[in-house]
Write a protein that holds these residues in place. Structure first.
Motif, PDB file in Angstrom:
ATOM      1  N   TYR A 133       0.669  -1.319  -0.093  1.00 53.54           N
ATOM      2  CA  TYR A 133       0.327   0.362  -0.318  1.00 53.54           C
ATOM      3  C   TYR A 133       1.214   1.075   0.099  1.00 53.54           C
ATOM      4  O   TYR A 133       0.631   2.345   0.069  1.00 53.54           O
ATOM      5  CB  TYR A 133      -0.695   0.865   1.093  1.00 53.54           C
ATOM      6  N   THR A 134       1.970   1.477   0.501  1.00 53.52           N
ATOM      7  CA  THR A 134       3.069   2.024   0.755  1.00 53.52           C
ATOM      8  C   THR A 134       3.382   2.566  -1.158  1.00 53.52           C
ATOM      9  O   THR A 134       3.530   3.685  -1.332  1.00 53.52           O
ATOM     10  CB  THR A 134       4.251   1.826   1.797  1.00 53.52           C
ATOM     11  N   GLU A 136       2.068   1.393  -3.451  1.00 56.50           N
ATOM     12  CA  GLU A 136       0.738   2.078  -4.246  1.00 56.50           C
ATOM     13  C   GLU A 136       0.693   3.414  -4.438  1.00 56.50           C
ATOM     14  O   GLU A 136       0.109   4.215  -5.545  1.00 56.50           O
ATOM     15  CB  GLU A 136      -0.032   1.230  -4.108  1.00 56.50           C
ATOM     16  N   ALA A 137       0.610   4.180  -2.849  1.00 56.23           N
ATOM     17  CA  ALA A 137       0.772   5.363  -3.188  1.00 56.23           C
ATOM     18  C   ALA A 137       2.252   6.040  -3.675  1.00 56.23           C
ATOM     19  O   ALA A 137       1.978   7.660  -3.667  1.00 56.23           O
ATOM     20  CB  ALA A 137       0.187   5.859  -2.034  1.00 56.23           C
ATOM     21  N   HIS A 138       2.891   5.207  -3.762  1.00 58.50           N
ATOM     22  CA  HIS A 138       4.225   6.058  -3.759  1.00 58.50           C
ATOM     23  C   HIS A 138       5.094   4.945  -5.368  1.00 58.50           C
ATOM     24  O   HIS A 138       5.635   4.681  -4.888  1.00 58.50           O
ATOM     25  CB  HIS A 138       4.834   6.682  -3.435  1.00 58.50           C
ATOM     26  N   PRO A 139       4.184   5.264  -6.631  1.00 56.18           N
ATOM     27  CA  PRO A 139       5.000   3.965  -7.155  1.00 56.18           C
ATOM     28  C   PRO A 139       6.501   4.356  -7.652  1.00 56.18           C
ATOM     29  O   PRO A 139       6.713   3.808  -8.279  1.00 56.18           O
ATOM     30  CB  PRO A 139       4.047   4.395  -8.390  1.00 56.18           C
ATOM     31  N   GLU A 140       6.649   5.627  -7.566  1.00 58.11           N
ATOM     32  CA  GLU A 140       8.122   5.580  -7.050  1.00 58.11           C
ATOM     33  C   GLU A 140       9.618   4.921  -7.055  1.00 58.11           C
ATOM     34  O   GLU A 140      10.002   4.770  -6.964  1.00 58.11           O
ATOM     35  CB  GLU A 140       8.946   6.828  -7.735  1.00 58.11           C
ATOM     36  N   LEU A 141       8.820   4.159  -6.220  1.00 56.37           N
ATOM     37  CA  LEU A 141       9.405   3.627  -4.445  1.00 56.37           C
ATOM     38  C   LEU A 141       9.383   1.822  -4.908  1.00 56.37           C
ATOM     39  O   LEU A 141       9.022   1.400  -4.620  1.00 56.37           O
ATOM     40  CB  LEU A 141       8.878   3.762  -2.694  1.00 56.37           C
ATOM     41  N   GLU A 214       0.423   1.922   8.308  1.00 52.05           N
ATOM     42  CA  GLU A 214       1.574   2.645   8.148  1.00 52.05           C
ATOM     43  C   GLU A 214       2.667   2.322   7.307  1.00 52.05           C
ATOM     44  O   GLU A 214       2.802   1.646   7.023  1.00 52.05           O
ATOM     45  CB  GLU A 214       1.595   2.986   9.721  1.00 52.05           C
ATOM     46  N   PRO A 215       3.380   3.036   6.934  1.00 47.76           N
ATOM     47  CA  PRO A 215       4.855   3.014   6.048  1.00 47.76           C
ATOM     48  C   PRO A 215       5.253   2.546   7.041  1.00 47.76           C
ATOM     49  O   PRO A 215       6.156   2.977   8.068  1.00 47.76           O
ATOM     50  CB  PRO A 215       4.751   4.303   5.330  1.00 47.76           C
ATOM     51  N   ILE A 216       6.239   1.881   7.006  1.00 47.24           N
ATOM     52  CA  ILE A 216       7.937   0.749   7.288  1.00 47.24           C
ATOM     53  C   ILE A 216       8.855   0.714   6.325  1.00 47.24           C
ATOM     54  O   ILE A 216       8.532  -0.191   5.129  1.00 47.24           O
ATOM     55  CB  ILE A 216       6.807   0.015   8.305  1.00 47.24           C
ATOM     56  N   ALA A 232       3.942  -7.742   1.139  1.00 47.23           N
ATOM     57  CA  ALA A 232       4.903  -6.684   1.518  1.00 47.23           C
ATOM     58  C   ALA A 232       5.480  -6.674  -0.021  1.00 47.23           C
ATOM     59  O   ALA A 232       5.701  -7.318  -0.490  1.00 47.23           O
ATOM     60  CB  ALA A 232       5.720  -7.449   2.583  1.00 47.23           C
ATOM     61  N   VAL A 233       6.186  -5.560  -0.281  1.00 47.02           N
ATOM     62  CA  VAL A 233       7.223  -5.764  -1.884  1.00 47.02           C
ATOM     63  C   VAL A 233       8.717  -5.727  -1.714  1.00 47.02           C
ATOM     64  O   VAL A 233       8.940  -4.789  -0.252  1.00 47.02           O
ATOM     65  CB  VAL A 233       6.250  -4.484  -2.617  1.00 47.02           C
TER      66      VAL A 233
END
Length: 342
Positions: A133-134, A136-141, A214-216, A232-233
Motif C-alpha cells: 500500500y505504501t 501504491e501511494a508512491h509508485p516511484e519507490l 502505516e509505512p515501514i 510486502a514488496v
C-alpha cells in the motif's frame, strides 16, 4: 467348447488387459512401499518452515508408505556433519547449504550424501521490504535508492526529522549485513537504524505498521509467516555480489561496506546416500516435494495465527492442501494418509 476366431481374439484381448492390469497394480504396490526396514530419521530444524516440513514428510512416509520414521532435533551444521560422517539423520527436508558449502560439495562428490530436490523451488528470499500500500501511494519507490531519497515517507516515531530502517536483533548475521548496507548507502544523516531487541519485537513492529496501514521500511527473509500474512514488496538492491556480501557479514572484514543484494541461499532436500540406494521409493517421493516461497509462507501463517507447533501445522497442511501434496504420491498412499487425518 469350440470358440470362433472372433471369440478367441476377444478372449486373448481380455487376458492381455487383465495381465496388464495386474502388472500395473503390482507396480503401483511396489511404488507404495517403504523399501527399507531401517528407521528413516528426519531432521527437525530449529526454524518454523523446516520443522513443519519434517512433520509433513514423516506423516506421509509413516502412514502412506509404512516406513519406520523418527523426527529428530537438528540444525544446519550438526545435522549435515552427522549425515556426512555417519549417514544419519537420513533426511534434512530444508537444508540451507550456503553455510556448509565446501563440506557439502565434497560429500556430494564422494557419494556420501545426495540432493533429492530443491526444498524451496524459487529460492530463499532476503532483503528490504515496504508495504504494497505504501508503494501504491508512491509508485516511484521500487528500489532501495529511491526509498532512501524519501525518508519523510518513513518517519522515525521517536525522531520525525529522519526516516527509520528496521534492522535485525543483535547477534544475528542479518544485523551485520543491514548495518553494512546502511553505511554503504550513506544513510546516517537522514535515517536512523533501529535495532529491535528480538525477532518477536521485529515481527511486532511490522505487524503494528500493517495493522495501522502505516509505512515501514524493514529487513526480512522468507519463507516466513510474516511474508505470508502481509503483502510486502521487496525492494531492488541491485546486483548480488557474493564477495561484498561475505565481507558485509564478516565483523573482521577490513574492507569498507559495499552495496549488494542478498544472494538467494540454496535450500535443498539433503539425504544420506543410502536412502537412494536402499529406499528408491522414498527418494522418488522426496524428488517431488519442493514448495514455493508463497506456499511455505502460507502454511506458516496457520502456525503463527493459531500458536500451533510444527506437528499441528503439518497436519493442517495435509488437511487443507491436498491438491498440493497428493501429487507427490501414488493414489493409494494418498488414501492411507487421508485416513489418518482427523
Amino acid at each position: 467348447m469350440i470358440l470362433k476366431s472372433g471369440g478367441v481374439a476377444a478372449a486373448i484381448a481380455v487376458a492381455i488387459v487383465a495381465a496388464s492390469s495386474h502388472a500395473t497394480l503390482a507396480q503401483d504396490a511396489a511404488g507404495s512401499t517403504c523399501g527399507t526396514d531401517r528407521t528413516i530419521d528426519i531432521a527437525e530444524m530449529t526454524w518454523p518452515s523446516a520443522a513443519a516440513l519434517a512433520h509433513i514428510h514423516a506423516r506421509i512416509l509413516e502412514a502412506g508408505y509404512g516406513c519406520k520414521v523418527e523426527v529428530v532435533t537438528g540444525d544446519t551444521v550438526p545435522t549435515s556433519t552427522s549425515m556426512l560422517t555417519r549417514g544419519t539423520p537420513a533426511v534434512a527436508p530444508e537444508l540451507w547449504t550456503s553455510a556448509i558449502q565446501e563440506q557439502w560439495e565434497a560429500g556430494l562428490k564422494d557419494g556420501e550424501v545426495v540432493e533429492l530436490a530443491d526444498a524451496i523451488t524459487d529460492g530463499t528470499v532476503e532483503g528490504w521490504f515496504i508495504p504494497r500500500y505504501t508503494q501504491e501511494a508512491h509508485p516511484e519507490l521500487t528500489s532501495a535508492e529511491a526509498v532512501i531519497a524519501h525518508p519523510e515517507v518513513f518517519p522515525d516515531p521517536e525522531d520525525s526529522s529522519k526516516g527509520r530502517l528496521y534492522s535485525c536483533p543483535p547477534g544475528w548475521a542479518c544485523e551485520l549485513s543491514t548495518s553494512a548496507l546502511y553505511e554503504a548507502f550513506d544513510m546516517q544523516d537522514k535515517w536512523n537504524l533501529f535495532s529491535p531487541g528480538s525477532g518477536g519485537a521485529l515481527d511486532a513492529s511490522i505487524a503494528r505498521a500493517f495493522t495501522r496501514s502505516e509505512p515501514i521500511l524493514f529487513y526480512y527473509w522468507g519463507p516466513t509467516a510474516i511474508l505470508g500474512k502481509y503483502d510486502a514488496v521487496q525492494l531492488d538492491l541491485g546486483e548480488a555480489k557474493p564477495e561484498v556480501y561475505a565481507c558485509n557479514t564478516d565483523p573482521d572484514c577490513a574492507d569498507p561496506a559495499g552495496v549488494t543484494a542478498y544472494p538467494s541461499s540454496p535450500a535443498v532436500v539433503g539425504a544420506a546416500a543410502w536412502i537412494k540406494e536402499e529406499a528408491p521409493n522414498v527418494a522418488d517421493y522426496f524428488s517431488k516435494v519442493g514448495l514455493s516461497n508463497a506456499q511455505i509462507s502460507k502454511l506458516l501463517v496457520y502456525g503463527d495465527e493459531n500458536k500451533a507447533d510444527a506437528a499441528a501445522t503439518a497436519e493442517n497442511f495435509l488437511k487443507t492442501e491436498q491438491d498440493v501434496w497428493t501429487k507427490w504420491v501414488p493414489a493409494d498412499v494418498a488414501d492411507k494418509v487421508k485416513a489418518t487425518l482427523g
